[in-house]
Write an enzyme that holds these catalytic residues in place. Sequence first.
Site, PDB file in Angstrom:
ATOM      1  N   PRO A   1     -19.634  87.034 157.543  1.00  0.00           N
ATOM      2  CA  PRO A   1     -19.149  88.078 158.468  1.00  0.00           C
ATOM      3  C   PRO A   1     -18.951  87.502 159.872  1.00  0.00           C
ATOM      4  O   PRO A   1     -19.794  86.769 160.365  1.00  0.00           O
ATOM      5  CB  PRO A   1     -20.275  89.109 158.473  1.00  0.00           C
ATOM      6  CG  PRO A   1     -21.129  88.796 157.297  1.00  0.00           C
ATOM      7  CD  PRO A   1     -20.962  87.333 157.033  1.00  0.00           C
ATOM      8  N   GLU A   2     -17.803  87.815 160.466  1.00  0.00           N
ATOM      9  CA  GLU A   2     -17.507  87.356 161.819  1.00  0.00           C
ATOM     10  C   GLU A   2     -17.535  88.575 162.745  1.00  0.00           C
ATOM     11  O   GLU A   2     -17.928  89.653 162.321  1.00  0.00           O
ATOM     12  CB  GLU A   2     -16.147  86.628 161.819  1.00  0.00           C
ATOM     13  CG  GLU A   2     -16.142  85.472 160.817  1.00  0.00           C
ATOM     14  CD  GLU A   2     -14.821  84.707 160.722  1.00  0.00           C
ATOM     15  OE1 GLU A   2     -14.088  84.649 161.722  1.00  0.00           O
ATOM     16  OE2 GLU A   2     -14.537  84.171 159.635  1.00  0.00           O
TER      17      GLU A   2
ATOM     18  N   LYS B   1     -22.784  87.553 166.505  1.00  0.00           N
ATOM     19  CA  LYS B   1     -22.853  88.004 165.106  1.00  0.00           C
ATOM     20  C   LYS B   1     -24.227  88.594 164.782  1.00  0.00           C
ATOM     21  O   LYS B   1     -24.577  88.759 163.618  1.00  0.00           O
ATOM     22  CB  LYS B   1     -22.547  86.829 164.171  1.00  0.00           C
ATOM     23  CG  LYS B   1     -21.152  86.246 164.360  1.00  0.00           C
ATOM     24  CD  LYS B   1     -20.934  85.054 163.451  1.00  0.00           C
ATOM     25  CE  LYS B   1     -19.694  84.259 163.821  1.00  0.00           C
ATOM     26  NZ  LYS B   1     -19.610  82.999 163.076  1.00  0.00           N
TER      27      LYS B   1
ATOM     28  N   ARG C   1     -14.261  71.925 158.443  1.00  0.00           N
ATOM     29  CA  ARG C   1     -14.054  73.217 157.802  1.00  0.00           C
ATOM     30  C   ARG C   1     -12.669  73.305 157.187  1.00  0.00           C
ATOM     31  O   ARG C   1     -11.707  72.754 157.702  1.00  0.00           O
ATOM     32  CB  ARG C   1     -14.191  74.356 158.850  1.00  0.00           C
ATOM     33  CG  ARG C   1     -15.488  74.328 159.637  1.00  0.00           C
ATOM     34  CD  ARG C   1     -16.655  74.773 158.813  1.00  0.00           C
ATOM     35  NE  ARG C   1     -16.527  76.149 158.374  1.00  0.00           N
ATOM     36  CZ  ARG C   1     -16.991  77.207 159.052  1.00  0.00           C
ATOM     37  NH1 ARG C   1     -17.602  77.034 160.196  1.00  0.00           N
ATOM     38  NH2 ARG C   1     -16.850  78.422 158.577  1.00  0.00           N
TER      39      ARG C   1
END
Length: 272
Positions: free
Chosen positions: A2-3, A55, A259
Site C-alpha cells: 500500500p502506498e 504510510k 526495483r
Amino acid sequence: MPELPEVETIVRGLRRSMPRTPLSRVRLKQTKKFASRPIASLVGAKLVRITRRGKNILIWFDDGRCLAVHLGMTGQLCWTSPSYRPDRHTHLCLEFTQSDQVLHFRDVRRFGRLKLYPSKARLLAEAAMAKLGPEPLRISLPHFKELLGRRRMIKALLLDQSVIVGFGNIYTDEVLFAARIHPAQPAESLGPLAVARLYRAMKRIFKQAIAAGGSSIRDFRQSDGQLGRFQTSLKVYQRTGKKCLRCRTKIQRLIIAGRSTHICPACQLLDS
Ligand SMILES: [Zn+2]
C-alpha cells in the site's frame, strides 16, 4: 505494498465508522512478530481520531496514546462485525463497548508493524517517524525543487521515505510517466519545467488515486473490504509489452534502483 493513496483510503474509511465507546477487549495473537503486551493495556481507552503520516496509520486514544500501524506488504486494517471469524493471519482485534464494530489487523506476509506509543512526543521522537520527509499533497513547489537538488536517480529519490513520503513502485512509475521523465535521470539534472511537470503529476495522480479508493493490485482492500478502482487507470505500471496510451510504443520493464520499473521508452527519454 500500500502506498499513500491506499493508506489514505484506509484512514478515511476507518474514520467513517469509528465507535465512540471505550475499548472493551484486545485480542492479540502472541506471535513473535506482533506480540506486544502494552497493546492489551488499551482496554478502557476511547478512540479519538485516526490520522496518517506517510504510510503509517496513527490511531489516537483519549489518554494521549497512539497505536501506529504500518501495513507493510499485505497488511489490512478494517472494521468487521463481531461475527467475523479471525483467521490465522489476523493478528489483532480491538472490540468496543456497546458497538458491533471490531477493528481487525490482518497480515499474511507479516511485514507490517504495530507499535503503541505512550504520547505524541514519544511517537515523534521515534527515529523512523522523525526522519520522514514531507507529505506530497502538502509540499510547495519551491520545497519540492529543493528536495530534487541531488545527484541520485529520480526514482530512487522518490522512493526514499526520508526525502518525501508516500511513494512506492506503482505511483513512482505512474508519476514519472505522466511527467515524461526517465526514472534513471539524475534528479539534479531536471530543469525547472520538468520539475514543475513532476510536481503537478504527483499531486494530480495522488489525488485521483485517493478519489478512486486506491489501486488493488494484489491484496489491497479498503477498510470495508471493497477493492480500490485506480488500478484500471494505471498507464505504465505492469503494462509491459502493451502500447503506450500516448504514443503507442511498447511499454518496457527495466530494473532501476533495484526495483521493477515500467516506462515508455519513447515518452521518457534519458537526457544526458
Ligand atoms: Zn509513449
